[in-house]
Scaffold this active site. Structure first.
Site, mmCIF file in Angstrom:
data_model
loop_
_atom_site.group_PDB
_atom_site.id
_atom_site.type_symbol
_atom_site.label_atom_id
_atom_site.label_comp_id
_atom_site.label_asym_id
_atom_site.label_seq_id
_atom_site.Cartn_x
_atom_site.Cartn_y
_atom_site.Cartn_z
ATOM 1 N N SER A 13 -52.353 48.176 -48.433
ATOM 2 C CA SER A 13 -52.746 48.126 -47.025
ATOM 3 C C SER A 13 -54.251 48.271 -46.934
ATOM 4 O O SER A 13 -54.807 49.322 -47.268
ATOM 5 C CB SER A 13 -52.064 49.247 -46.240
ATOM 6 O OG SER A 13 -52.621 49.339 -44.945
ATOM 7 N N HIS A 38 -51.478 43.473 -47.244
ATOM 8 C CA HIS A 38 -50.879 43.988 -46.012
ATOM 9 C C HIS A 38 -51.984 44.313 -45.012
ATOM 10 O O HIS A 38 -52.907 45.080 -45.312
ATOM 11 C CB HIS A 38 -50.045 45.239 -46.295
ATOM 12 C CG HIS A 38 -49.257 45.710 -45.128
ATOM 13 N ND1 HIS A 38 -48.031 45.180 -44.790
ATOM 14 C CD2 HIS A 38 -49.523 46.651 -44.190
ATOM 15 C CE1 HIS A 38 -47.571 45.784 -43.703
ATOM 16 N NE2 HIS A 38 -48.465 46.680 -43.314
ATOM 17 N N ASP A 40 -52.773 45.730 -41.304
ATOM 18 C CA ASP A 40 -52.290 46.476 -40.144
ATOM 19 C C ASP A 40 -53.140 46.155 -38.924
ATOM 20 O O ASP A 40 -54.353 46.391 -38.910
ATOM 21 C CB ASP A 40 -52.343 47.976 -40.417
ATOM 22 C CG ASP A 40 -51.289 48.414 -41.419
ATOM 23 O OD1 ASP A 40 -50.121 48.054 -41.230
ATOM 24 O OD2 ASP A 40 -51.643 49.103 -42.397
ATOM 25 N N MET A 42 -53.601 47.073 -35.014
ATOM 26 C CA MET A 42 -53.257 48.092 -34.010
ATOM 27 C C MET A 42 -54.066 47.843 -32.740
ATOM 28 O O MET A 42 -55.239 47.470 -32.816
ATOM 29 C CB MET A 42 -53.557 49.486 -34.557
ATOM 30 C CG MET A 42 -52.914 49.794 -35.886
ATOM 31 S SD MET A 42 -53.293 51.483 -36.435
ATOM 32 C CE MET A 42 -52.660 51.453 -38.104
ATOM 33 N N HIS A 71 -49.118 42.863 -40.041
ATOM 34 C CA HIS A 71 -48.199 43.817 -39.418
ATOM 35 C C HIS A 71 -48.717 44.143 -38.018
ATOM 36 O O HIS A 71 -49.683 44.893 -37.863
ATOM 37 C CB HIS A 71 -48.123 45.066 -40.301
ATOM 38 C CG HIS A 71 -47.231 46.141 -39.776
ATOM 39 N ND1 HIS A 71 -47.213 47.412 -40.302
ATOM 40 C CD2 HIS A 71 -46.314 46.152 -38.765
ATOM 41 C CE1 HIS A 71 -46.335 48.148 -39.653
ATOM 42 N NE2 HIS A 71 -45.785 47.415 -38.706
ATOM 43 N N MET A 73 -48.743 46.072 -35.033
ATOM 44 C CA MET A 73 -48.380 47.311 -34.351
ATOM 45 C C MET A 73 -49.003 47.257 -32.962
ATOM 46 O O MET A 73 -49.925 48.003 -32.621
ATOM 47 C CB MET A 73 -48.863 48.521 -35.160
ATOM 48 C CG MET A 73 -48.045 48.738 -36.413
ATOM 49 S SD MET A 73 -48.583 50.177 -37.376
ATOM 50 C CE MET A 73 -49.765 49.377 -38.445
ATOM 51 N N MET A 142 -40.635 51.923 -41.583
ATOM 52 C CA MET A 142 -41.752 52.856 -41.545
ATOM 53 C C MET A 142 -41.258 54.250 -41.938
ATOM 54 O O MET A 142 -40.310 54.764 -41.337
ATOM 55 C CB MET A 142 -42.369 52.903 -40.161
ATOM 56 C CG MET A 142 -42.991 51.589 -39.678
ATOM 57 S SD MET A 142 -44.426 51.089 -40.660
ATOM 58 C CE MET A 142 -45.553 52.469 -40.379
ATOM 59 N N PHE A 148 -51.725 55.858 -38.081
ATOM 60 C CA PHE A 148 -52.757 56.490 -38.899
ATOM 61 C C PHE A 148 -52.378 56.417 -40.369
ATOM 62 O O PHE A 148 -51.194 56.496 -40.713
ATOM 63 C CB PHE A 148 -52.944 57.964 -38.514
ATOM 64 C CG PHE A 148 -53.299 58.185 -37.075
ATOM 65 C CD1 PHE A 148 -54.607 58.048 -36.638
ATOM 66 C CD2 PHE A 148 -52.321 58.519 -36.144
ATOM 67 C CE1 PHE A 148 -54.938 58.245 -35.306
ATOM 68 C CE2 PHE A 148 -52.636 58.720 -34.815
ATOM 69 C CZ PHE A 148 -53.955 58.580 -34.392
ATOM 70 N N ASP A 180 -43.211 51.393 -45.777
ATOM 71 C CA ASP A 180 -44.619 51.690 -45.519
ATOM 72 C C ASP A 180 -44.749 53.105 -44.975
ATOM 73 O O ASP A 180 -44.109 53.457 -43.989
ATOM 74 C CB ASP A 180 -45.173 50.691 -44.499
ATOM 75 C CG ASP A 180 -46.669 50.853 -44.251
ATOM 76 O OD1 ASP A 180 -47.308 51.671 -44.933
ATOM 77 O OD2 ASP A 180 -47.184 50.156 -43.361
ATOM 78 N N SER A 203 -53.620 54.711 -48.930
ATOM 79 C CA SER A 203 -54.388 55.823 -49.485
ATOM 80 C C SER A 203 -54.202 55.951 -50.988
ATOM 81 O O SER A 203 -55.164 56.210 -51.728
ATOM 82 C CB SER A 203 -53.990 57.135 -48.809
ATOM 83 O OG SER A 203 -54.199 57.061 -47.416
#
Length: 221
Positions: A13, A38, A40, A42, A71, A73, A142, A148, A180, A203
């Protein structure tokens, strides 16, 4: 449930990467052995944070030949899928909780020549997918509350992963099952044993410069 000898596919990610050199980060994780990128997205509405838009996806597309899984969100994802398809997404994953007409949105994504994925937050029951196994391409569970990076793995979701894998087997279709949230070598092993074939990690992969070693440690759980 997957065989223990089957190797997990890894989707880093880029939310956890260095945004100042985002293109280079995408190139590095590609060379390090990633299977997917991936991304994300948002909107500050469906989740608290705001991240990347379609222009960023377009700008980093040239840095990797790997499939881009965008993805979403976001609230009202049907308003955004076309621009991300044009920007270079290969898979567009949206949240079941974010739209009323799930089946229609899957058809729209397919009409754009892209694969369609559905994501479920921890509070959602997997039964919402029961009428969709005949057409969906991937399912994303998820294991944290989205919004976050760096959150702790919610172990109660393992049973959801098992139930979804059972339904995929019954469907006799080649549907990817992704996980994820809070992924490391320990939780990745649990997800694999529950039936996931793709794990998304931010991370854990970007915690240092050892991208190849971190990706391989997840593939070999």
């Amino acid at each position: 449930m997957l065989r223990e000898t089957m190797q997990l596919k890894i989707a880093p990610s880029i939310l956890s990467s260095d945004f100042a050199i985002l293109g280079e980060e995408v190139k590095r994780i590609t060379e390090a052995g990633a299977d997917y990128i991936h991304i994300d997205v948002m909107d500050g509405s469906f989740v608290p944070s705001i991240t990347l838009g379609s222009n960023v996806v377009k700008s980093i597309r040239k840095y990797s030949p790997l499939p881009f899984d965008v993805h979403l969100m976001v609230s009202n994802p049907e308003q955004h899928v076309e621009q991300f398809a044009q920007a270079g997404a290969d898979i567009i994953t949206f949240h079941a909780e974010a739209t009323v007409h799930i089946d229609r949105l899957i058809d729209k994504i397919h009409s754009l020549g892209k694969k369609a994925g559905i994501s479920l937050v921890p509070s959602s029951d997997e039964s919402i997918l029961n009428y969709l196994y005949n057409k969906i391409d991937s399912i994303l569970v998820m294991t944290v509350n989205p919004g976050f990076g760096g959150q702790s793995f919610i172990a109660s979701q393992l049973n959801k992963i098992k139930n979804i894998r059972r339904k995929i087997i019954e469907s006799k279709r080649n549907i990817d099952l992704q996980v994820d949230g809070g992924i490391n070598d320990s939780t990745a092993k649990m997800c694999k044993e529950a039936g996931a074939n793709i794990v998304i990690a931010g991370s854990y992969i970007f915690k240092d410069r050892n991208y190849a070693a971190n990706i391989q440690s997840l593939k070999q759980v």
